[in-house]
Design an enzyme around this catalytic site. Sequence first.
Site, PDB file in Angstrom:
ATOM      1  N   THR A   1       0.828  -1.206   0.000  1.00  0.00           N
ATOM      2  CA  THR A   1       0.000   0.000   0.000  1.00  0.00           C
ATOM      3  C   THR A   1       0.859   1.251   0.000  1.00  0.00           C
ATOM      4  O   THR A   1       0.415   2.311  -0.446  1.00  0.00           O
ATOM      5  CB  THR A   1      -0.947  -0.010   1.212  1.00  0.00           C
ATOM      6  OG1 THR A   1      -1.696  -1.230   1.198  1.00  0.00           O
ATOM      7  CG2 THR A   1      -1.925   1.153   1.184  1.00  0.00           C
TER       8      THR A   1
ATOM      9  N   LYS B   1       2.528 -12.081   7.738  1.00  0.00           N
ATOM     10  CA  LYS B   1       1.327 -11.414   7.228  1.00  0.00           C
ATOM     11  C   LYS B   1       0.868 -12.183   6.000  1.00  0.00           C
ATOM     12  O   LYS B   1       1.644 -12.408   5.067  1.00  0.00           O
ATOM     13  CB  LYS B   1       1.620  -9.965   6.840  1.00  0.00           C
ATOM     14  CG  LYS B   1       0.423  -9.283   6.149  1.00  0.00           C
ATOM     15  CD  LYS B   1       0.772  -7.925   5.565  1.00  0.00           C
ATOM     16  CE  LYS B   1      -0.442  -7.326   4.849  1.00  0.00           C
ATOM     17  NZ  LYS B   1      -0.153  -6.017   4.212  1.00  0.00           N
TER      18      LYS B   1
ATOM     19  N   TYR C   1       6.074 -12.134   4.609  1.00  0.00           N
ATOM     20  CA  TYR C   1       4.964 -11.484   3.902  1.00  0.00           C
ATOM     21  C   TYR C   1       4.535 -12.388   2.751  1.00  0.00           C
ATOM     22  O   TYR C   1       5.222 -12.481   1.733  1.00  0.00           O
ATOM     23  CB  TYR C   1       5.434 -10.126   3.397  1.00  0.00           C
ATOM     24  CG  TYR C   1       4.382  -9.241   2.773  1.00  0.00           C
ATOM     25  CD1 TYR C   1       3.019  -9.537   2.832  1.00  0.00           C
ATOM     26  CD2 TYR C   1       4.756  -8.062   2.134  1.00  0.00           C
ATOM     27  CE1 TYR C   1       2.077  -8.701   2.275  1.00  0.00           C
ATOM     28  CE2 TYR C   1       3.824  -7.211   1.566  1.00  0.00           C
ATOM     29  CZ  TYR C   1       2.486  -7.536   1.634  1.00  0.00           C
ATOM     30  OH  TYR C   1       1.556  -6.698   1.061  1.00  0.00           O
TER      31      TYR C   1
END
Length: 295
Positions: free
Chosen positions: A48, A165, A137
């Site tokens: 993001t 994550k 990730y």
Amino acid sequence: MSTATLHGVLCPLVTPFENGTVDEESLASLTEWLIDHDIDGVVPCGTTGEFASLSPSEWRTVIEVTTDAADGRVPVVAGVAGTNTERVSEQLEFAASVGADAALLPPPYFHTAPSPKGNLDFFESIADSSPLPIVLYNIPACTGQPIATETVTELANHDAVIGLKDSSGDFDYFLELLRETEDDFSLLEGYDQHFVSGVHAGSNGGINALSNVLPGVFASIRDEAFEGDTERALDIEQSALPQLFGYCLDYGFATVAKVGLVSRGVITSSEVRPPLVSLSDEVRNDIERLVSNVV
């Protein structure tokens, strides 16, 4: 750093731009605003945050501005990424030097691993000398491959690897990791609409893009979910997130989050960098309407 620190809602910060450059003032203000709205941690230079569109000097600026603004009040998990271990190690050294608390690391992209062992070797070679705890990730849509569950379970035994994550959207994968890892390994849901389901199943929380725009909503969802009122948490989640999350999937998380933040008066520009593109007036207006209806 205790893994218990990575708990609740962590925000993968957008990187505000103004006239083509990183808007440091808006980034600092955004970090302050999110902390004021009860976010549990911040993650600069993730997906993001458009990390792949930043120059090396801009990446350093974003990490440093964020850690300075957070000022030790919440954990800062620096996004690091690369296709060679030397570059990633240099990023880790810099992030540690300016006060980051941990790092978020995806597998290498473009030349993907021919077997799970390839990614295991990549992560271990970095973790062995890392000055920071590492959160893996998993984002196969961007890296071309998932991190295999056997790779995660092996890495969970490494002192430097503290969690993962998951942005795959594959909830069965997430449930398998919950079963196969110990309680002290932080599992964080990256798919916004799975936050409550993840907590109900035993996760530590999430790293969620829409928390940029709706930090108070996510704080309420977090509180209800961890206090055991799953029904109430789901009501809030499903009334606030589905349409906005759908736009994120269609147009990009940074693009939608920035429009929402401008509509809330938190940053001044919704500028993004290629390959992301600005939204049409129709879509922009609908996002602004959805945000105003929630807050």
